[in-house]
Design an enzyme around this catalytic site. Structure first.
Site, short mmCIF file in Angstrom:
data_model
loop_
_atom_site.label_atom_id
_atom_site.label_comp_id
_atom_site.label_asym_id
_atom_site.label_seq_id
_atom_site.Cartn_x
_atom_site.Cartn_y
_atom_site.Cartn_z
N HIS A 1 0.85 -1.19 0.00
CA HIS A 1 0.00 0.00 0.00
C HIS A 1 0.88 1.23 0.00
O HIS A 1 1.96 1.20 0.57
CB HIS A 1 -0.97 -0.01 1.19
CG HIS A 1 -0.29 0.17 2.52
ND1 HIS A 1 -0.95 0.13 3.71
CD2 HIS A 1 0.99 0.38 2.87
CE1 HIS A 1 -0.11 0.31 4.71
NE2 HIS A 1 1.06 0.45 4.22
N LYS B 1 -2.25 12.62 9.36
CA LYS B 1 -3.71 12.70 9.29
C LYS B 1 -4.29 13.13 10.64
O LYS B 1 -5.28 13.85 10.72
CB LYS B 1 -4.30 11.35 8.87
CG LYS B 1 -5.82 11.36 8.71
CD LYS B 1 -6.31 10.13 7.96
CE LYS B 1 -6.34 8.91 8.83
NZ LYS B 1 -7.50 8.91 9.75
#
Length: 883
Positions: free
Chosen positions: A141, A547
């Site tokens: 990923h 984030k």
């Protein structure tokens, strides 16, 4: 393209573009190609401050008949992919990586001389490189958007370009290459860009092994040869035979954090695949060596081993080949679920493969055949040193809560209460006592939950596997010493004597701020120190911390955490290895590897480093041997320089400045992302986030939970979604307020400029921010909003965000003392400018398709759904990153 770009790059883009145009014309007619040219022309003029052309482009795209939407998106997507091929080819041919600043492209030979000039003895160079342990960890990923079927075609196209350039005086060879190029481009056009199904974890692992087979298998010995030659010239010595400064590990098939598709059975299959692929590759090497090493002269040691055979090297290699082939057959039988019976012993360890080859090497050198010894045989020895018998070391990653669940169920079963209800001291006491106890803790016939059984089965797979095939056990969402002790106890209970390095992963702002305290408490536990020895690995998370807190606050928290960890491990006389979980984008810790490593705190590298290489970045950095060689040089340069010529400690006033900037940026970021009630509805409305779940990027679900807001999203789709709209919000939100506040104060501008000039950490951060802003486009973001957002409150938020972006650009240019972004890196600026006329139509089409999808409540035709996914892939290709 701009006339400043290299002529060969321009020519190759033109060759590929012309061929694509002919292919499309053959398929859909000249009239359709005319439409593509009309769209491209409008987009190009629109980029030249022609507002009328921009308006015409949008109207033209919205008026396209439904049957044209998919082929138009495919045409622009393919052109961007072909541009990437040409650029990749250019980089490989000229061995140049466009860094952020002129003159900063790392050169290993120049660095060795600089280190010598700084007073380091030649022997120190050799010892440092021989002891260097850099592991590049391949992960699946944020995954590769482009299908692997197409990647193979793109690699073949690159080979055609190489052949054409090398056959300028052999027209028949060049003509064949041109014909093959046309064929491959036609194949690519007539191949679906989007997978119909998500890849499985095993598919991802096979892709990782394919990168090794097709690129790294050649690049690794090439890298060692280059390093050998440079060391000989600079230090008068060669690299030791068994030295492996760079190695490779993998998460593909081992990373089960949030991915229910990675099971114990999958991990076992991937481990077997690695053994099978390694044996197959070594068998090819040995067949070649057996063919070439026909000499009869040998030393006494080799003669004693093989007897009076007239071809002693072939005799020894024949035996070794039989064992390697038996290993390959054994692994294949295990994969197929078949029994395996052979009277030939399989290869279990690196040394069983290395020792016979070393005997051949020493014999050749002893009898004066050094030239032969240092040919293909040395290449194979280098491969064995780097790849071992499994190609990569497989890391295992699991979330801390899954281990806590095991002990919660176990403590309940044993009548001890609930582990989850215990405080940290109780957990530590229990775990340490059981680590010292000789009796087993887990009952033989324990009726536990399926989730707990899966965790235990994973440890059983680890216990059965040879240590050489395994890397590190990574604990995500680690926050306490008990998280590490729990894994250590599970290894003892299920794995017996096997002990893998255990790396807690600190990935939220709070966890990063507590990382030093956690490791201090852990290393102060005598029971843990006896088990862990003199080494400790710690993983720093970039994605989730950014984030969670915003990029600026996260970057400073990561820096401070590393400083604390270095000091604590030094006090405890423990060798620290930092594992950096970086992604491809700025919002996930991405950026040039050389600058990123040199911007770490002094002493944090010290010859040892692990770093993730993710998804599409694996192909960009390691997909071809020449580029893989350059990427390895960059890592070796950076780690060597950071070890022997570390950056200075930041001045106290710089720390105070960063504390303040970080606090302002964090509050500004949280004020929008966490506290503004309109933010999540705006995010869901203006980005393709909801459609991302249908894009079959990888085996991992896009969300940790199906409900919830931003916190439920993984960092990858969070950044992917904002990248698609060109607002790029995760990488900059909050920074503008922080810098603007400081510029408004006396001496602020001078302080920030001084920090930029003399502190690699701060300078690298600003460089990456500059690159990010050059790719951002508030006009495109505004168009998505006009098309997709109806509510005035959400529109007001969008306008506010774009104004923040604009103010940040002004502030950044002030700090950089520049008139335009990328003023000192024109090649990068031109590359972005050249791509924009091909990306802009995809943005227009994506917004249109998103609106149609919402109007139809997600029930648009399969063709339009596919077109929407192609726009996502095309924009990612054009911007050279996904998430």
């Amino acid at each position: 393209m701009s006339h400043d770009l290299h002529e060969s790059l321009r020519d190759n883009v033109r060759i590929l573009g012309d061929s694509l145009g002919r292919t499309i014309a053959d398929d859909l007619g000249d009239g359709f190609v005319d439409k593509i040219e009309t769209i491209r022309g409008l987009a190009k003029r629109g980029r030249q401050d022609d507002s009328e052309s921009r308006r015409e482009l949008i109207e033209y795209l919205r008026a396209l008949p439904e049957k044209d939407l998919l082929p138009v998106t495919r045409a622009f997507n393919q052109f961007l992919n072909f541009s990437n091929i040409a650029e990749q080819h250019y980089r490989a041919r000229f061995r140049r990586v466009e860094d952020y600043k002129p003159g900063t492209q790392p050169d290993l030979g120049e660095l060795l001389e600089r280190i010598r000039g700084a007073g380091h003895a030649p022997r120190k160079l050799v010892e440092t490189l021989a002891a260097m342990r850099v592991e590049l960890v391949l992960t699946a990923h944020p995954t590769e958007v482009i299908r692997r079927t197409l990647i193979r075609k793109y690699d073949a196209i690159d080979e055609c370009l190489t052949t054409m350039e090398g056959a300028t005086e052999r027209e028949e060879i060049a003509a064949r290459a041109r014909g093959r190029l046309e064929e491959l481009i036609s194949q690519a056009w007539h191949t679906d860009e989007i997978r119909h199904e998500r890849p499985t974890p095993v598919d991802e692992a096979k892709w990782g092994f394919a990168v090794i087979e097709n690129s790294l298998w050649q690049a690794v010995p090439d890298f060692h040869r280059e390093l050998d030659d440079l060391l000989l010239a600079s230090a008068g010595e060669r690299l030791p035979l068994d030295a492996a400064p760079l190695r490779f590990a993998s998460w593909m098939g081992g990373d089960r954090d949030g991915n229910p598709n990675v099971t114990a059975r999958v991990t076992e299959e991937v481990l077997l695949l690695g053994r099978w692929m390694a044996a197959d590759l070594y068998a090819r090497d040995l067949l070649r060596l057996k063919s070439e090493l026909s000499m009869w002269k040998a030393n006494g040691a080799l003669r004693a081993e093989v007897g009076s055979d007239p071809e002693p090297y072939r005799a020894l290699l024949k035996r070794l080949l039989a064992r390697v082939e038996a290993t390959r057959d054994w692994a294949k039988a295990r994969l197929d679920g078949r029994p395996f019976d052979s009277n030939v012993a399989i290869i279990e360890t690196r040394d069983q493969l290395y020792a016979p080859l070393l005997s051949c090497y020493r014999s050749l050198c002893d009898v004066g055949l050094d030239t032969i010894a240092n040919g293909a045989l040395l290449d194979t020895l280098r491969r064995v040193a780097v790849f071992g018998v499994s190609l990569t070391k497989l890391d295992i990653r699991q979330e801390a809560g899954r281990h806590a669940q095991v002990f919660d169920e176990l403590s309940d079963c044993l009548g001890l209460g609930h582990y989850r209800d215990w405080d940290e001291a109780q957990r530590q006491d229990f775990l340490l006592e059981e680590l010292e106890s000789p009796r087993p803790l887990i009952p033989r016939r324990w009726d536990c939950s399926a989730e707990t059984r899966e965790v235990i089965d994973t440890f059983r797979v680890i216990a059965r596997e040879h240590r050489e095939a395994l890397g590190t056990y990574v604990i995500s969402m680690a926050g306490q010493p008990s998280d590490v002790l729990a894994v250590a106890l599970l290894m003892k209970e299920v794995g017996g004597d096997l002990q893998l390095p255990i790396a807690p992963l600190f990935e939220t702002l709070d966890d990063l701020n507590r990382a030093g305290d956690v490791i201090e408490r852990l290393l102060s536990l005598p029971g843990y120190r006896r088990m862990a020895g003199d080494g400790q690995e710690v993983m720093i998370g970039y994605s989730d911390s950014a984030k969670d807190a915003g990029q600026l606050a996260a970057a400073w928290a990561q820096y401070r955490a590393q400083e604390q960890l270095v000091g604590i491990c030094r006090q405890h006389d423990v060798a620290l290895t930092l594992f950096h979980g970086r992604g491809g984008t700025v919002g996930r810790g991405g950026g040039p590897a050389h600058a990123a490593i040199l911007s770490q705190p002094p002493g944090s590298v010290n010859g040892s480093l692990r770093v993730t290489e993710q998804g599409e970045m694996i192909r960009f950095k390691f997909g071809q041997p020449d580029i893989a060689l350059r990427s390895m040089e960059i890592y070796a340069c950076a780690v060597l320089e950071a070890t022997l010529l570390p950056p200075p400690d930041p001045e106290p006033v710089w720390r105070e400045e960063m504390d303040r900037l970080s606090d302002i940026a964090h509050r500004a970021y949280v004020g929008v992302v966490r506290e503004d009630p309109d933010f999540v509805p705006y995010f869901r409305s203006v980005t393709p986030e909801s459609a991302l779940g249908r894009l079959p990027l990888g085996s991992r679900p896009a969300k940790r939970r199906q409900e919830g807001g931003v916190e439920s999203l993984r960092a990858i789709p969070w950044i992917f979604a904002w990248t698609q709209t060109r607002l790029m919000l995760p990488a900059w939100l909050g920074s503008g307020e922080a810098f603007a506040t400081r510029l408004d104060e006396p001496g602020g501008r001078e302080r920030l400029r001084d920090m930029r000039a003399r502190w690699p950490f701060f300078g690298t951060y600003l460089d990456m921010l500059e690159m990010l802003l050059a790719k951002a486009d508030p006009d495109i973001a505004a168009y998505y909003e006009r098309r997709l957002v109806d509510e005035p409150a959400l529109q007001a938020l969008g306008k506010s965000l774009r104004e923040r972006l604009s103010r940040l650009e002004t502030v950044l240019l002030d700090i950089l003392d520049q008139d335009t972004l990328l003023e000192h890196t024109p090649l990068i600026r031109q590359a972005i400018e050249v791509r924009n006329p091909y990306i802009d139509p995809l943005h227009g089409l994506q917004a249109e398709l998103l609106q149609r999808n919402r109007d139809a409540d997600g029930a648009i035709s399969p063709e339009l759904s596919r077109a929407l996914m192609v726009t996502m892939a095309g924009i990612a290709a054009g911007l050279r990153n996904t998430g």
